[in-house]
Design a protein around this motif. Structure first.
Motif, mmCIF file in Angstrom:
data_model
loop_
_atom_site.group_PDB
_atom_site.id
_atom_site.type_symbol
_atom_site.label_atom_id
_atom_site.label_comp_id
_atom_site.label_asym_id
_atom_site.label_seq_id
_atom_site.Cartn_x
_atom_site.Cartn_y
_atom_site.Cartn_z
ATOM 1 N N UNK A 128 36.892 89.304 33.890
ATOM 2 C CA UNK A 128 38.332 89.358 34.188
ATOM 3 C C UNK A 128 39.154 89.167 32.921
ATOM 4 N N UNK A 129 38.735 88.217 32.081
ATOM 5 C CA UNK A 129 39.440 87.991 30.818
ATOM 6 C C UNK A 129 39.343 89.214 29.911
ATOM 7 N N UNK A 130 38.180 89.841 29.901
ATOM 8 C CA UNK A 130 38.004 91.034 29.070
ATOM 9 C C UNK A 130 38.920 92.156 29.530
ATOM 10 N N UNK A 131 39.020 92.372 30.839
ATOM 11 C CA UNK A 131 39.869 93.440 31.347
ATOM 12 C C UNK A 131 41.329 93.168 31.034
ATOM 13 N N UNK A 132 41.730 91.896 31.112
ATOM 14 C CA UNK A 132 43.099 91.545 30.750
ATOM 15 C C UNK A 132 43.358 91.832 29.270
ATOM 16 N N UNK A 133 42.418 91.478 28.424
ATOM 17 C CA UNK A 133 42.544 91.751 26.995
ATOM 18 C C UNK A 133 42.587 93.257 26.738
ATOM 19 N N UNK A 134 41.777 93.986 27.469
ATOM 20 C CA UNK A 134 41.699 95.434 27.294
ATOM 21 C C UNK A 134 43.018 96.112 27.667
ATOM 22 N N UNK A 165 29.678 91.358 44.408
ATOM 23 C CA UNK A 165 29.702 89.900 44.465
ATOM 24 C C UNK A 165 30.642 89.380 45.544
ATOM 25 N N UNK A 166 31.319 90.304 46.261
ATOM 26 C CA UNK A 166 32.252 89.875 47.308
ATOM 27 C C UNK A 166 33.574 89.356 46.782
ATOM 28 N N UNK A 167 33.886 89.579 45.506
ATOM 29 C CA UNK A 167 35.150 89.109 44.908
ATOM 30 C C UNK A 167 36.172 90.235 45.025
ATOM 31 N N UNK A 168 36.672 90.451 46.232
ATOM 32 C CA UNK A 168 37.528 91.587 46.494
ATOM 33 C C UNK A 168 38.913 91.424 45.879
ATOM 34 N N UNK A 169 39.413 90.195 45.758
ATOM 35 C CA UNK A 169 40.720 89.997 45.120
ATOM 36 C C UNK A 169 40.662 90.399 43.645
ATOM 37 N N UNK A 170 39.577 90.007 42.965
ATOM 38 C CA UNK A 170 39.417 90.402 41.568
ATOM 39 C C UNK A 170 39.252 91.920 41.445
ATOM 40 N N UNK A 171 38.552 92.512 42.405
ATOM 41 C CA UNK A 171 38.378 93.964 42.388
ATOM 42 C C UNK A 171 39.715 94.678 42.528
ATOM 43 N N UNK A 173 42.705 93.454 41.734
ATOM 44 C CA UNK A 173 43.480 93.242 40.503
ATOM 45 C C UNK A 173 43.041 94.230 39.429
ATOM 46 N N UNK A 174 41.735 94.399 39.287
ATOM 47 C CA UNK A 174 41.218 95.355 38.305
ATOM 48 C C UNK A 174 41.656 96.776 38.644
ATOM 49 N N UNK A 175 41.678 97.100 39.923
ATOM 50 C CA UNK A 175 42.103 98.428 40.358
ATOM 51 C C UNK A 175 43.559 98.685 39.993
ATOM 52 N N UNK A 176 44.420 97.683 40.224
ATOM 53 C CA UNK A 176 45.836 97.850 39.910
ATOM 54 C C UNK A 176 46.051 97.988 38.405
#
Length: 494
Positions: A128-134, A165-171, A173-176
Protein backbone atom coordinates in the motif's frame (compact mmCIF):
# COMPACT_ATOMS: atom_id res chain seq x y z
CA UNK A 1 32.12 5.62 -4.89
CA UNK A 2 32.72 3.92 -1.58
CA UNK A 3 29.75 3.31 0.71
CA UNK A 4 32.09 2.86 3.67
CA UNK A 5 33.65 6.31 3.33
CA UNK A 6 30.62 8.37 2.29
CA UNK A 7 27.84 6.71 4.30
CA UNK A 8 28.12 7.34 8.06
CA UNK A 9 26.75 4.63 10.29
CA UNK A 10 23.25 5.76 11.36
CA UNK A 11 21.53 5.03 14.62
CA UNK A 12 19.44 1.90 14.12
CA UNK A 13 15.75 2.39 14.73
CA UNK A 14 12.52 1.30 13.18
CA UNK A 15 11.40 3.31 10.16
CA UNK A 16 7.81 4.43 10.67
CA UNK A 17 7.04 5.03 7.02
CA UNK A 18 9.01 3.52 4.16
CA UNK A 19 8.25 6.51 1.96
CA UNK A 20 8.95 9.60 3.99
CA UNK A 21 9.69 13.11 2.75
CA UNK A 22 12.70 13.25 0.46
CA UNK A 23 15.51 14.08 2.86
CA UNK A 24 18.17 12.13 1.06
CA UNK A 25 20.58 10.74 3.58
CA UNK A 26 23.15 8.53 1.93
CA UNK A 27 21.45 5.45 3.36
CA UNK A 28 18.40 5.48 5.66
CA UNK A 29 18.38 3.60 8.95
CA UNK A 30 17.72 -0.11 8.74
CA UNK A 31 14.18 -1.18 9.67
CA UNK A 32 13.51 -3.99 12.08
CA UNK A 33 13.54 -7.36 10.31
CA UNK A 34 10.06 -8.62 9.40
CA UNK A 35 8.43 -11.21 11.64
CA UNK A 36 8.45 -13.81 8.84
CA UNK A 37 11.20 -12.89 6.38
CA UNK A 38 11.29 -14.46 2.97
CA UNK A 39 14.74 -15.90 3.67
CA UNK A 40 16.41 -16.96 6.95
CA UNK A 41 17.00 -14.14 9.41
CA UNK A 42 20.54 -13.03 10.24
CA UNK A 43 22.41 -15.07 12.81
CA UNK A 44 22.05 -14.06 16.41
CA UNK A 45 25.79 -13.46 16.68
CA UNK A 46 25.55 -10.37 14.51
CA UNK A 47 24.94 -7.19 16.49
CA UNK A 48 22.89 -4.44 14.76
CA UNK A 49 26.06 -2.45 14.20
CA UNK A 50 28.01 -5.25 12.63
CA UNK A 51 24.96 -6.30 10.61
CA UNK A 52 24.61 -2.82 9.20
CA UNK A 53 28.30 -2.77 8.39
CA UNK A 54 27.94 -6.02 6.47
CA UNK A 55 25.03 -4.57 4.49
CA UNK A 56 27.07 -1.47 3.64
CA UNK A 57 29.89 -3.66 2.44
CA UNK A 58 27.46 -5.69 0.32
CA UNK A 59 26.05 -2.54 -1.28
CA UNK A 60 29.51 -1.09 -1.79
CA UNK A 61 30.61 -4.27 -3.59
CA UNK A 62 27.72 -4.45 -6.02
CA UNK A 63 26.43 -0.89 -6.51
CA UNK A 64 29.38 1.48 -6.19
CA UNK A 65 31.19 0.43 -9.38
CA UNK A 66 28.39 1.48 -11.74
CA UNK A 67 26.18 4.57 -11.95
CA UNK A 68 22.92 4.12 -10.09
CA UNK A 69 20.27 3.65 -12.79
CA UNK A 70 16.92 1.78 -12.74
CA UNK A 71 18.49 -0.95 -14.87
CA UNK A 72 21.47 -1.43 -12.54
CA UNK A 73 19.29 -1.27 -9.42
CA UNK A 74 16.86 -3.82 -10.86
CA UNK A 75 19.73 -6.16 -11.70
CA UNK A 76 21.04 -5.83 -8.16
CA UNK A 77 17.63 -6.48 -6.58
CA UNK A 78 16.85 -9.47 -8.78
CA UNK A 79 20.18 -11.24 -9.02
CA UNK A 80 22.09 -10.18 -5.90
CA UNK A 81 19.92 -9.09 -3.00
CA UNK A 82 17.02 -11.45 -3.68
CA UNK A 83 19.10 -14.58 -3.11
CA UNK A 84 21.15 -13.34 -0.17
CA UNK A 85 20.45 -15.38 3.00
CA UNK A 86 20.70 -12.36 5.34
CA UNK A 87 19.77 -9.22 3.39
CA UNK A 88 16.94 -10.33 1.04
CA UNK A 89 14.24 -8.84 3.28
CA UNK A 90 15.87 -5.41 3.06
CA UNK A 91 14.81 -5.06 -0.58
CA UNK A 92 12.22 -2.37 0.18
CA UNK A 93 14.76 -0.52 2.33
CA UNK A 94 17.24 -0.42 -0.55
CA UNK A 95 14.44 0.55 -2.96
CA UNK A 96 13.50 3.46 -0.68
CA UNK A 97 17.10 4.55 -0.27
CA UNK A 98 17.53 4.69 -4.06
CA UNK A 99 14.57 7.09 -4.34
CA UNK A 100 16.38 9.60 -2.09
CA UNK A 101 19.41 9.83 -4.37
CA UNK A 102 19.22 13.11 -6.32
CA UNK A 103 20.49 11.70 -9.58
CA UNK A 104 18.18 8.67 -9.52
CA UNK A 105 14.52 8.20 -10.45
CA UNK A 106 12.53 4.99 -10.38
CA UNK A 107 10.80 3.86 -13.56
CA UNK A 108 8.10 1.26 -14.24
CA UNK A 109 10.61 -1.62 -14.23
CA UNK A 110 11.67 -1.06 -10.60
CA UNK A 111 8.12 -0.21 -9.55
CA UNK A 112 6.76 -3.40 -11.09
CA UNK A 113 9.44 -5.65 -9.64
CA UNK A 114 9.00 -4.20 -6.15
CA UNK A 115 5.20 -4.37 -6.31
CA UNK A 116 5.20 -8.00 -7.43
CA UNK A 117 7.78 -8.94 -4.79
CA UNK A 118 5.75 -7.36 -1.99
CA UNK A 119 2.58 -9.03 -3.26
CA UNK A 120 3.95 -12.56 -3.55
CA UNK A 121 5.66 -12.30 -0.13
CA UNK A 122 2.38 -11.10 1.43
CA UNK A 123 3.78 -7.75 2.62
CA UNK A 124 0.54 -6.01 1.76
CA UNK A 125 0.91 -3.03 4.12
CA UNK A 126 4.22 -2.21 2.47
CA UNK A 127 2.54 -2.70 -0.90
CA UNK A 128 0.00 0.00 0.00
CA UNK A 129 2.84 2.38 0.85
CA UNK A 130 4.55 1.56 -2.43
CA UNK A 131 1.42 2.28 -4.46
CA UNK A 132 0.98 5.59 -2.66
CA UNK A 133 4.59 6.51 -3.44
CA UNK A 134 4.12 5.41 -7.03
CA UNK A 135 1.08 7.67 -7.51
CA UNK A 136 3.04 10.74 -6.36
CA UNK A 137 6.32 9.80 -8.10
CA UNK A 138 5.24 8.62 -11.50
CA UNK A 139 7.34 6.78 -14.04
CA UNK A 140 9.27 9.00 -16.51
CA UNK A 141 7.11 7.43 -19.24
CA UNK A 142 4.17 9.46 -17.92
CA UNK A 143 5.73 12.85 -18.58
CA UNK A 144 4.28 13.02 -22.09
CA UNK A 145 0.65 13.25 -23.08
CA UNK A 146 0.11 9.56 -22.39
CA UNK A 147 0.54 7.67 -19.14
CA UNK A 148 2.97 4.80 -18.71
CA UNK A 149 1.44 1.63 -20.24
CA UNK A 150 2.76 -0.51 -17.34
CA UNK A 151 0.77 1.31 -14.66
CA UNK A 152 -2.39 -0.74 -15.11
CA UNK A 153 -0.63 -4.18 -15.05
CA UNK A 154 1.23 -3.16 -11.88
CA UNK A 155 -1.97 -2.13 -10.12
CA UNK A 156 -3.84 -5.17 -11.45
CA UNK A 157 -1.30 -7.48 -9.84
CA UNK A 158 -1.59 -5.59 -6.56
CA UNK A 159 -5.40 -5.60 -6.66
CA UNK A 160 -5.39 -9.33 -7.28
CA UNK A 161 -3.14 -9.84 -4.24
CA UNK A 162 -5.47 -7.77 -2.05
CA UNK A 163 -8.51 -9.73 -3.26
CA UNK A 164 -6.86 -13.08 -2.57
CA UNK A 165 -6.11 -11.92 0.98
CA UNK A 166 -9.68 -10.65 1.45
CA UNK A 167 -8.51 -7.02 1.86
CA UNK A 168 -11.22 -5.57 -0.34
CA UNK A 169 -10.98 -2.01 1.04
CA UNK A 170 -7.29 -1.88 0.09
CA UNK A 171 -8.15 -3.34 -3.31
CA UNK A 172 -10.74 -0.62 -3.92
CA UNK A 173 -8.30 2.12 -2.85
CA UNK A 174 -5.72 0.76 -5.29
CA UNK A 175 -8.37 0.63 -8.01
CA UNK A 176 -9.32 4.28 -7.49
CA UNK A 177 -5.67 5.34 -7.60
CA UNK A 178 -5.17 3.40 -10.79
CA UNK A 179 -8.16 5.09 -12.45
CA UNK A 180 -6.55 8.50 -11.88
CA UNK A 181 -3.22 7.44 -13.37
CA UNK A 182 -4.18 5.56 -16.51
CA UNK A 183 -5.51 6.82 -19.82
CA UNK A 184 -9.12 5.97 -20.55
CA UNK A 185 -11.22 3.35 -18.80
CA UNK A 186 -9.84 0.40 -16.81
CA UNK A 187 -9.60 -2.96 -18.49
CA UNK A 188 -12.48 -5.39 -17.93
CA UNK A 189 -9.99 -7.84 -16.36
CA UNK A 190 -9.45 -5.48 -13.40
CA UNK A 191 -13.20 -5.17 -12.86
CA UNK A 192 -13.53 -8.96 -12.97
CA UNK A 193 -10.79 -9.38 -10.37
CA UNK A 194 -12.55 -6.97 -8.03
CA UNK A 195 -16.03 -8.46 -8.57
CA UNK A 196 -14.65 -11.95 -7.97
CA UNK A 197 -12.95 -10.70 -4.81
CA UNK A 198 -16.22 -9.30 -3.47
CA UNK A 199 -18.09 -12.49 -4.33
CA UNK A 200 -15.52 -14.75 -2.66
CA UNK A 201 -15.51 -12.63 0.47
CA UNK A 202 -19.32 -12.94 0.72
CA UNK A 203 -20.07 -9.36 -0.39
CA UNK A 204 -22.41 -10.11 -3.26
CA UNK A 205 -24.14 -6.72 -3.16
CA UNK A 206 -20.86 -4.82 -3.45
CA UNK A 207 -19.82 -7.02 -6.36
CA UNK A 208 -23.13 -6.31 -8.07
CA UNK A 209 -22.72 -2.61 -7.34
CA UNK A 210 -19.31 -2.61 -9.02
CA UNK A 211 -20.86 -4.35 -12.03
CA UNK A 212 -23.47 -1.59 -12.31
CA UNK A 213 -20.75 1.04 -11.98
CA UNK A 214 -18.84 -0.70 -14.74
CA UNK A 215 -21.85 -0.42 -17.03
CA UNK A 216 -22.13 3.31 -16.23
CA UNK A 217 -18.45 3.69 -17.12
CA UNK A 218 -19.30 2.06 -20.47
CA UNK A 219 -16.98 -0.87 -19.89
CA UNK A 220 -18.43 -3.88 -21.72
CA UNK A 221 -18.71 -6.99 -19.52
CA UNK A 222 -17.41 -10.27 -20.85
CA UNK A 223 -18.33 -13.91 -20.26
CA UNK A 224 -16.19 -14.06 -17.11
CA UNK A 225 -18.08 -11.13 -15.59
CA UNK A 226 -21.42 -12.83 -16.12
CA UNK A 227 -20.16 -16.22 -14.94
CA UNK A 228 -18.95 -14.69 -11.67
CA UNK A 229 -22.30 -13.04 -10.99
CA UNK A 230 -24.39 -16.05 -12.10
CA UNK A 231 -22.38 -18.28 -9.77
CA UNK A 232 -22.75 -15.79 -6.93
CA UNK A 233 -26.53 -15.65 -7.39
CA UNK A 234 -26.69 -19.44 -7.29
CA UNK A 235 -24.56 -19.66 -4.14
CA UNK A 236 -26.77 -17.09 -2.46
CA UNK A 237 -29.90 -19.09 -3.35
CA UNK A 238 -31.18 -16.48 -5.82
CA UNK A 239 -31.57 -18.80 -8.78
CA UNK A 240 -34.22 -16.71 -10.51
CA UNK A 241 -31.84 -13.75 -10.51
CA UNK A 242 -29.15 -16.03 -11.96
CA UNK A 243 -31.49 -16.83 -14.85
CA UNK A 244 -32.14 -13.12 -15.32
CA UNK A 245 -28.41 -12.48 -15.44
CA UNK A 246 -28.06 -15.27 -18.01
CA UNK A 247 -30.80 -13.62 -20.06
CA UNK A 248 -29.06 -10.25 -19.77
CA UNK A 249 -25.85 -11.90 -20.88
CA UNK A 250 -27.51 -13.12 -24.08
CA UNK A 251 -29.17 -9.73 -24.67
CA UNK A 252 -25.84 -7.93 -24.47
CA UNK A 253 -24.43 -10.17 -27.19
CA UNK A 254 -22.13 -12.14 -24.94
CA UNK A 255 -22.04 -15.85 -25.79
CA UNK A 256 -22.18 -18.16 -22.75
CA UNK A 257 -19.48 -20.78 -22.38
CA UNK A 258 -19.40 -24.20 -20.74
CA UNK A 259 -18.93 -22.67 -17.29
CA UNK A 260 -22.11 -20.61 -17.70
CA UNK A 261 -24.16 -23.68 -18.59
CA UNK A 262 -22.59 -25.87 -15.92
CA UNK A 263 -23.42 -23.31 -13.25
CA UNK A 264 -27.05 -23.07 -14.35
CA UNK A 265 -27.49 -26.84 -14.75
CA UNK A 266 -26.20 -27.33 -11.23
CA UNK A 267 -28.58 -24.61 -10.08
CA UNK A 268 -31.55 -26.30 -11.74
CA UNK A 269 -30.67 -29.58 -10.06
CA UNK A 270 -30.28 -27.85 -6.72
CA UNK A 271 -33.80 -26.48 -7.22
CA UNK A 272 -34.94 -30.04 -8.11
CA UNK A 273 -35.86 -28.93 -11.62
CA UNK A 274 -34.27 -31.89 -13.36
CA UNK A 275 -36.10 -31.62 -16.68
CA UNK A 276 -35.07 -27.98 -17.01
CA UNK A 277 -31.48 -28.89 -16.20
CA UNK A 278 -31.41 -31.56 -18.92
CA UNK A 279 -33.01 -29.15 -21.38
CA UNK A 280 -30.28 -26.64 -20.57
CA UNK A 281 -27.69 -29.27 -21.58
CA UNK A 282 -29.42 -29.78 -24.93
CA UNK A 283 -29.66 -26.00 -25.42
CA UNK A 284 -25.93 -25.91 -24.82
CA UNK A 285 -25.44 -28.44 -27.63
CA UNK A 286 -27.74 -26.52 -29.99
CA UNK A 287 -25.67 -23.36 -29.47
CA UNK A 288 -22.52 -25.22 -30.48
CA UNK A 289 -20.99 -25.23 -27.01
CA UNK A 290 -19.23 -28.52 -26.36
CA UNK A 291 -20.13 -30.54 -23.30
CA UNK A 292 -17.33 -31.04 -20.82
CA UNK A 293 -16.74 -34.00 -18.54
CA UNK A 294 -17.83 -31.71 -15.67
CA UNK A 295 -21.17 -31.13 -17.42
CA UNK A 296 -21.76 -34.88 -17.70
CA UNK A 297 -20.73 -35.44 -14.09
CA UNK A 298 -23.25 -32.82 -12.95
CA UNK A 299 -26.01 -34.45 -14.99
CA UNK A 300 -25.26 -38.07 -14.06
CA UNK A 301 -24.52 -37.44 -10.38
CA UNK A 302 -27.59 -35.25 -10.02
CA UNK A 303 -29.92 -37.83 -11.56
CA UNK A 304 -28.37 -40.75 -9.67
CA UNK A 305 -28.74 -38.99 -6.33
CA UNK A 306 -32.45 -38.72 -7.02
CA UNK A 307 -32.72 -42.43 -7.82
CA UNK A 308 -33.19 -41.66 -11.52
CA UNK A 309 -30.44 -43.98 -12.64
CA UNK A 310 -32.24 -45.27 -15.73
CA UNK A 311 -32.85 -41.68 -16.87
CA UNK A 312 -29.12 -41.07 -16.55
CA UNK A 313 -28.49 -44.16 -18.70
CA UNK A 314 -30.85 -42.98 -21.42
CA UNK A 315 -29.29 -39.50 -21.36
CA UNK A 316 -25.75 -40.80 -21.76
CA UNK A 317 -26.73 -43.13 -24.59
CA UNK A 318 -28.49 -40.29 -26.41
CA UNK A 319 -25.52 -37.95 -25.98
CA UNK A 320 -23.20 -40.68 -27.22
CA UNK A 321 -25.31 -41.30 -30.30
CA UNK A 322 -25.26 -37.57 -31.04
CA UNK A 323 -21.44 -37.77 -30.82
CA UNK A 324 -21.32 -34.99 -28.21
CA UNK A 325 -20.30 -37.05 -25.19
CA UNK A 326 -16.73 -36.01 -24.23
CA UNK A 327 -14.19 -38.79 -24.50
CA UNK A 328 -12.68 -37.88 -21.13
CA UNK A 329 -15.92 -38.55 -19.25
CA UNK A 330 -15.71 -41.56 -16.93
CA UNK A 331 -19.11 -43.14 -16.24
CA UNK A 332 -17.81 -45.11 -13.27
CA UNK A 333 -20.44 -43.61 -10.95
CA UNK A 334 -23.24 -44.89 -13.16
CA UNK A 335 -21.67 -48.37 -13.43
CA UNK A 336 -21.24 -48.53 -9.68
CA UNK A 337 -24.79 -47.37 -9.02
CA UNK A 338 -26.31 -49.96 -11.37
CA UNK A 339 -24.18 -52.77 -9.94
CA UNK A 340 -25.16 -51.81 -6.40
CA UNK A 341 -28.79 -52.05 -7.50
CA UNK A 342 -28.08 -55.55 -8.86
CA UNK A 343 -28.64 -54.43 -12.43
CA UNK A 344 -25.23 -55.01 -14.06
CA UNK A 345 -26.86 -56.21 -17.29
CA UNK A 346 -28.25 -52.71 -17.92
CA UNK A 347 -24.84 -51.31 -17.02
CA UNK A 348 -23.27 -53.62 -19.60
CA UNK A 349 -25.75 -52.45 -22.23
CA UNK A 350 -24.86 -48.81 -21.52
CA UNK A 351 -21.14 -49.54 -21.59
CA UNK A 352 -21.40 -51.45 -24.89
CA UNK A 353 -23.47 -48.68 -26.47
CA UNK A 354 -21.02 -45.96 -25.41
CA UNK A 355 -18.06 -48.08 -26.47
CA UNK A 356 -19.63 -48.68 -29.88
CA UNK A 357 -19.91 -44.91 -30.39
CA UNK A 358 -16.26 -44.30 -29.58
CA UNK A 359 -16.49 -43.58 -25.84
CA UNK A 360 -13.94 -46.07 -24.52
CA UNK A 361 -14.61 -46.84 -20.84
CA UNK A 362 -11.99 -46.43 -18.16
CA UNK A 363 -10.33 -49.34 -16.41
CA UNK A 364 -12.21 -48.67 -13.17
CA UNK A 365 -15.57 -48.71 -14.99
CA UNK A 366 -14.75 -52.05 -16.60
CA UNK A 367 -13.49 -53.72 -13.44
CA UNK A 368 -16.47 -52.43 -11.45
CA UNK A 369 -18.82 -53.94 -14.01
CA UNK A 370 -16.94 -57.26 -14.08
CA UNK A 371 -17.28 -57.51 -10.30
CA UNK A 372 -20.99 -56.75 -10.55
CA UNK A 373 -21.49 -59.40 -13.23
CA UNK A 374 -19.55 -61.98 -11.21
CA UNK A 375 -21.62 -61.37 -8.09
CA UNK A 376 -24.83 -61.78 -10.09
CA UNK A 377 -23.55 -65.01 -11.68
CA UNK A 378 -23.42 -63.58 -15.23
CA UNK A 379 -20.16 -65.33 -15.99
CA UNK A 380 -20.51 -65.39 -19.79
CA UNK A 381 -20.96 -61.61 -19.89
CA UNK A 382 -17.99 -61.06 -17.55
CA UNK A 383 -15.83 -63.36 -19.67
CA UNK A 384 -16.77 -61.53 -22.90
CA UNK A 385 -16.14 -58.13 -21.32
CA UNK A 386 -12.70 -59.25 -20.15
CA UNK A 387 -11.89 -60.47 -23.67
CA UNK A 388 -12.96 -57.11 -25.10
CA UNK A 389 -10.86 -55.24 -22.55
CA UNK A 390 -7.76 -57.24 -23.34
CA UNK A 391 -8.20 -56.76 -27.10
CA UNK A 392 -8.29 -52.99 -26.47
CA UNK A 393 -5.21 -53.28 -24.19
CA UNK A 394 -7.22 -52.26 -21.13
CA UNK A 395 -5.36 -54.36 -18.58
CA UNK A 396 -7.24 -55.24 -15.38
CA UNK A 397 -5.67 -55.48 -11.95
CA UNK A 398 -4.41 -58.96 -11.16
CA UNK A 399 -6.92 -59.51 -8.34
CA UNK A 400 -9.94 -58.96 -10.60
CA UNK A 401 -8.33 -61.08 -13.30
CA UNK A 402 -7.62 -63.99 -10.96
CA UNK A 403 -11.10 -63.88 -9.46
CA UNK A 404 -12.64 -64.25 -12.90
CA UNK A 405 -10.30 -67.15 -13.71
CA UNK A 406 -11.32 -68.82 -10.44
CA UNK A 407 -15.01 -68.49 -11.35
CA UNK A 408 -14.39 -70.01 -14.79
CA UNK A 409 -12.43 -72.91 -13.33
CA UNK A 410 -15.18 -73.59 -10.78
CA UNK A 411 -17.65 -74.21 -13.63
CA UNK A 412 -15.08 -76.35 -15.50
CA UNK A 413 -14.15 -73.73 -18.09
CA UNK A 414 -10.43 -73.87 -17.40
CA UNK A 415 -9.66 -73.87 -21.12
CA UNK A 416 -11.41 -70.48 -21.48
CA UNK A 417 -9.60 -69.23 -18.41
CA UNK A 418 -6.26 -70.25 -19.88
CA UNK A 419 -7.10 -68.46 -23.13
CA UNK A 420 -7.57 -65.28 -21.13
CA UNK A 421 -4.21 -65.89 -19.49
CA UNK A 422 -2.45 -66.18 -22.83
CA UNK A 423 -4.03 -63.02 -24.22
CA UNK A 424 -3.38 -61.07 -21.02
CA UNK A 425 0.24 -62.16 -20.96
CA UNK A 426 0.73 -61.09 -24.59
CA UNK A 427 -0.72 -57.65 -23.73
CA UNK A 428 1.72 -57.15 -20.87
CA UNK A 429 -0.26 -58.14 -17.77
CA UNK A 430 2.10 -59.36 -15.05
CA UNK A 431 0.75 -62.76 -13.98
CA UNK A 432 1.50 -64.05 -10.49
CA UNK A 433 1.75 -67.41 -8.77
CA UNK A 434 -1.94 -67.37 -7.88
CA UNK A 435 -2.90 -67.24 -11.58
CA UNK A 436 -1.08 -70.52 -12.27
CA UNK A 437 -2.31 -72.17 -9.07
CA UNK A 438 -5.90 -71.49 -10.09
CA UNK A 439 -5.41 -72.89 -13.58
CA UNK A 440 -3.51 -76.00 -12.45
CA UNK A 441 -6.23 -76.67 -9.89
CA UNK A 442 -8.86 -76.26 -12.64
CA UNK A 443 -7.12 -78.70 -14.95
CA UNK A 444 -6.73 -81.12 -12.05
CA UNK A 445 -10.46 -81.03 -11.35
CA UNK A 446 -11.25 -81.55 -15.04
CA UNK A 447 -8.71 -84.40 -15.35
CA UNK A 448 -6.65 -82.62 -18.01
CA UNK A 449 -3.23 -83.88 -17.01
CA UNK A 450 -1.37 -82.86 -20.17
CA UNK A 451 -2.51 -79.24 -20.05
CA UNK A 452 -1.84 -79.08 -16.33
CA UNK A 453 1.71 -80.42 -16.68
CA UNK A 454 2.47 -77.74 -19.28
CA UNK A 455 1.46 -75.08 -16.79
CA UNK A 456 3.49 -76.69 -13.99
CA UNK A 457 6.57 -76.66 -16.20
CA UNK A 458 5.94 -73.00 -17.00
CA UNK A 459 5.63 -72.27 -13.29
CA UNK A 460 8.98 -73.95 -12.79
CA UNK A 461 10.55 -71.71 -15.45
CA UNK A 462 9.12 -68.59 -13.76
CA UNK A 463 10.38 -69.64 -10.31
CA UNK A 464 6.82 -69.88 -9.01
CA UNK A 465 7.58 -73.33 -7.51
CA UNK A 466 9.76 -72.88 -4.41
CA UNK A 467 10.89 -76.48 -3.89
CA UNK A 468 10.72 -80.05 -5.18
CA UNK A 469 7.96 -81.01 -2.75
CA UNK A 470 5.62 -78.43 -4.25
CA UNK A 471 6.43 -79.60 -7.76
CA UNK A 472 5.72 -83.24 -6.80
CA UNK A 473 2.46 -82.22 -5.17
CA UNK A 474 1.23 -80.62 -8.41
CA UNK A 475 2.36 -83.56 -10.56
CA UNK A 476 0.97 -86.19 -8.19
CA UNK A 477 -2.34 -84.41 -8.15
CA UNK A 478 -2.55 -84.52 -11.91
CA UNK A 479 -1.42 -88.21 -12.00
CA UNK A 480 -3.95 -89.25 -9.34
CA UNK A 481 -6.77 -87.66 -11.28
CA UNK A 482 -5.81 -89.63 -14.39
CA UNK A 483 -5.51 -92.87 -12.44
CA UNK A 484 -8.92 -92.29 -10.85
CA UNK A 485 -10.46 -91.60 -14.24
CA UNK A 486 -8.92 -94.77 -15.70
CA UNK A 487 -10.23 -96.89 -12.81
CA UNK A 488 -13.69 -95.48 -13.37
CA UNK A 489 -13.54 -96.42 -17.09
CA UNK A 490 -12.45 -99.95 -16.24
CA UNK A 491 -15.31 -100.39 -13.78
CA UNK A 492 -17.81 -99.24 -16.37
CA UNK A 493 -16.33 -101.69 -18.92
CA UNK A 494 -16.86 -104.63 -16.58
Amino acid sequence: MSFKKKLPLPILKKVDQPFGPPKPPPLPPLPDPPATPLNPAPTLTLTPTSHYTHLLEFLDTHLSKKPLTPHNLLHFLKSKLRHHPYFSHYDLHVFTWASTVDSFRHDHSTFEWMARTLAVTNRLSDLSSLLAFMSSNQCPCSEGIFSCPRIEPIYQFAINAYCKAGKMDDALIAFERMRKLIDGRPNIVVYNVLIQGYVKSGQHDRGLGLYNRMLKDKVKPDVFTFNILISSYCRNKMFEMALEMFKEMREKGCSPNVVSFNTLIKGFFRERKFEEGVKMAYEMIDLGCELSSVTCEILVDGLCKEERVLDACDLLIDLSRKRVLPGSFDHFVLMDMLCNKRNPIRALEVLDELWKNGNVPSLISCTTLIEGLRKLGSLNEAFELMQKMLKQSILPDIVTFNCLLQDLCCVKRTIDANKLRLVASSKGLELDEMTYNILVSGYTIEGRRKEGEVLVDEMLDKDFIPDLATYNRFMNGLSNVRSYAQQKVNLVGR
